[in-house]
Scaffold this active site. Structure first.
Site, PDB file in Angstrom:
ATOM      1  N   GLY A   1       0.827  -1.198   0.000  1.00 25.78           N
ATOM      2  CA  GLY A   1       0.000   0.000   0.000  1.00 25.78           C
ATOM      3  C   GLY A   1       0.860   1.246   0.000  1.00 25.78           C
ATOM      4  O   GLY A   1       2.067   1.187   0.268  1.00 25.78           O
TER       5      GLY A   1
ATOM      6  N   SER B   1     -18.142  -7.211 -28.824  1.00 30.11           N
ATOM      7  CA  SER B   1     -17.188  -6.730 -29.826  1.00 30.11           C
ATOM      8  C   SER B   1     -16.608  -7.851 -30.666  1.00 30.11           C
ATOM      9  O   SER B   1     -15.994  -7.591 -31.699  1.00 30.11           O
ATOM     10  CB  SER B   1     -16.040  -5.994 -29.129  1.00 30.11           C
ATOM     11  OG  SER B   1     -15.227  -6.914 -28.410  1.00 30.11           O
ATOM     12  N   GLY B   2     -16.770  -9.108 -30.207  1.00 31.05           N
ATOM     13  CA  GLY B   2     -16.163 -10.233 -30.897  1.00 31.05           C
ATOM     14  C   GLY B   2     -14.779 -10.565 -30.380  1.00 31.05           C
ATOM     15  O   GLY B   2     -14.188 -11.572 -30.758  1.00 31.05           O
TER      16      GLY B   2
ATOM     17  N   SER C   1     -16.630 -11.972 -25.748  1.00 31.81           N
ATOM     18  CA  SER C   1     -17.145 -13.264 -26.202  1.00 31.81           C
ATOM     19  C   SER C   1     -17.308 -14.233 -25.041  1.00 31.81           C
ATOM     20  O   SER C   1     -18.321 -14.937 -24.923  1.00 31.81           O
ATOM     21  CB  SER C   1     -16.195 -13.873 -27.248  1.00 31.81           C
ATOM     22  OG  SER C   1     -16.102 -13.054 -28.389  1.00 31.81           O
TER      23      SER C   1
ATOM     24  N   LYS D   1      -6.262 -11.437 -18.416  1.00 31.20           N
ATOM     25  CA  LYS D   1      -6.479 -11.899 -19.785  1.00 31.20           C
ATOM     26  C   LYS D   1      -6.234 -13.397 -19.945  1.00 31.20           C
ATOM     27  O   LYS D   1      -7.024 -14.094 -20.585  1.00 31.20           O
ATOM     28  CB  LYS D   1      -5.580 -11.121 -20.738  1.00 31.20           C
ATOM     29  CG  LYS D   1      -5.716 -11.522 -22.205  1.00 31.20           C
ATOM     30  CD  LYS D   1      -7.036 -11.051 -22.817  1.00 31.20           C
ATOM     31  CE  LYS D   1      -7.027  -9.556 -23.015  1.00 31.20           C
ATOM     32  NZ  LYS D   1      -8.235  -9.076 -23.736  1.00 31.20           N
TER      33      LYS D   1
END
Length: 527
Positions: free
Chosen positions: A69, A239-240, A245, A383
């Site tokens: 922190g 958006s694909g 997706s 991701k």
């Protein structure tokens, strides 16, 4: 109504025997700690530092990790956990500020040092240490430091586990109390044995079995969505890309045809992307997808705009307004699904962390929207974790590994004012770059790669004539979590071929440069 995020916390629904609590002390990497824990097969739950000890006891956590922190433990505005958590008998690991807080609460001393430690440093593990965090690890190791305050005196009963040249107490332990602390950040890639240290805390100290998988996340999220969205009509901002997706598939598996995916062509997509996305998803999945051509609308709003933050906010608001208008065509639509992932959230800033850039789907959202709530099933994932969920859901690999593409699209890769001519130049250059990377079979080893059209024009010579044309920058990044990343060392032959093709095939470009900046200090996108 003001924007609300539907609560999709899975910590109760998973009914896991093993859960690690990460208490957020305001650090940038709290979610990265949870990610490292999940990589070890254990579910991590993030809660504010001041979560009550009673709530923690009721949840029956297997271990607790206190994050880093920005504050000092001796200041009045410090992040303060309930000191009683240190007396529960549950193993506790403090990281950076978290380690200092443990020391401070237990009677040790933390002071501001003469100089800070920032970046890569080396620690030496004490020969006599019995600290299980360092079990079977090298005696010398590179770690990532980011602090000025230091522990100057340990509490009674605590021992030094490791030190660095300028930090005598880089790690400590009290095995009898199950309390441990490290002054560095084992969760980041630059701490070379950091994953091993977290593994040791989980398996040597907390004695977990490690049975959690991404499959559990997918199943539990679908169950949670069924519960929260029962009988509701839902729109999805589609958006694909892999994020939207996977989010759409999770909701589709939960509520079926009650979900309608809205694919907005905002005129900022890559070459042929709109047609490809529509064809692939209508042919592959039984999903209701509606394509909206709003290109003139978006480009009109962006005319003359050069500031990247303003671009993002305009695009974020315009997306919402389009979805609100589309919702009028449907009865009783209360929810909007987005493919927001954690790097979007952390870069957009929170009440505890700075804004890096406002992602159109987070900081770029308008203050008031007409939907009951926004649904973000992937909000706490990185991701690579999203891709794992996609594979668990049966998505084809070519869709799972589709190149990441920002929601604002080419607006943040076309620097300065956006025009149709500049967008066409960028589309053509980007298509060549992506094609040649794929032809070189590097598309899976490079995390993200794309072209950027800069506003820089320079003098060139073509056909014995003077040119004064645009400079295109190429960007290729290798990263595991999209929070930090290194620039890809592409073969010179590949860069040469891409440069040759762009200059010869794309009118208006006479110079190609390659971006060799890591994240940080840069971000992956240029804007």
């Amino acid at each position: 109504m003001s924007k609300q995020i539907l609560n999709l916390d899975l910590s109760d629904g998973l009914l896991l025997k093993e859960k690690i609590l990460i208490l957020d002390c305001g650090g940038q990497y709290k979610q990265l700690i949870a990610r490292r824990v999940r990589e070890e097969g254990v579910y991590g739950v993030i809660l504010p530092a001041d979560t009550s000890v009673d709530e923690i006891k009721q949840a029956n956590y297997t271990g607790i990790i206190l994050s880093g922190g920005p504050n000092s433990v001796y200041e009045h505005n410090r992040f303060e956990a309930d000191p009683a958590i240190l007396d529960l008998g549950i193993p506790v690991l403090g990281i950076c500020y978290g380690a200092q807080w443990i020391c401070h609460v237990k009677g040790g001393q933390v002071l501001s040092a003469d100089k800070g430690e920032y970046g890569k440093r080396f620690i030496n593990v004490a020969e006599s240490t019995k600290d299980p965090i360092f079990h079977n690890l090298k005696a010398n190791s590179q770690v990532w430091m980011s602090h000025r305050d230091q522990i100057s005196k340990l509490p009674a009963g605590f021992t030094v586990s490791a030190s660095s040249d300028s930090c005598p107490i880089a790690a400590f332990s009290n095995n009898s109390l199950n309390l441990y602390g490290v002054q560095f950040h084992p969760e980041v890639e630059h701490s070379l044995q950091g994953r091993d240290m977290i593994h040791n805390f989980l398996y040597e100290v907390c004695h977990v079995q490690g049975n959690w998988q991404m499959k559990d996340f997918a199943e539990s999220m679908i169950a949670k969505l069924k519960e929260k969205l029962a009988g509701a009509k839902v729109l999805c901002a589609f958006s694909g890309g892999v994020d939207s997706s996977v989010a759409a598939l999770l909701v589709h598996k939960a509520i079926g045809r009650n979900l309608t995916c809205i694919f907005v062509d905002h005129g900022l997509l890559r070459k042929n992307e709109a047609d490809e996305v529509e064809k692939v998803f209508k042919d592959t999945y039984d999903m209701d997808i509606r394509r909206i051509d709003a290109s003139e609308r978006f480009l009109g709003r962006l005319q003359g705009v050069t500031d990247p933050e303003t671009k993002r906010k305009i695009i974020g608001e315009e997306f919402i307004r389009v979805f609100e208008e589309v919702a009028k065509d449907y009865k009783d639509v209360d929810y909007l699904v987005q493919g927001t992932i954690y790097p979007d959230v952390i870069e957009s800033g929170t009440d505890k962390a700075a804004v890096i850039k406002s992602h159109h789907n987070v900081g770029g959202l308008p203050d008031n929207i007409k939907f009951k709530a926004i649904v973000e099933p992937l909000r706490n994932l990185f991701k690579d974790e999203v891709r794992k969920v996609g594979l668990e859901l049966g998505m084809p690999e070519n869709l799972v590994w589709r190149q990441p593409f920002p929601g604002p699209g080419l607006a943040v890769r076309c620097l300065g004012e956006i025009t149709k001519q500049k967008l066409q130049i960028l589309r053509d250059a980007d298509a060549i770059f992506r094609e040649e990377v794929a032809n070189s079979n590097l598309h899976k080893t490079i995390s993200q790669y794309f072209a950027v059209l800069t506003p820089i024009k320079s003098v060139g010579v073509m056909g014995d004539s003077r040119t004064y044309d645009y400079t295109v920058a190429l960007r290729a990044i290798i990263t595991n979590d999209f929070m930090t990343g290194e620039w890809a060392r592409l073969p010179w032959e590949l860069l040469e071929k891409v440069s040759y093709r762009i200059v010869n095939e794309v009118k208006g470009v006479n110079r190609i440069v390659y971006d060799v900046t890591a994240k940080p200090p840069a971000t992956i996108e240029w804007e």
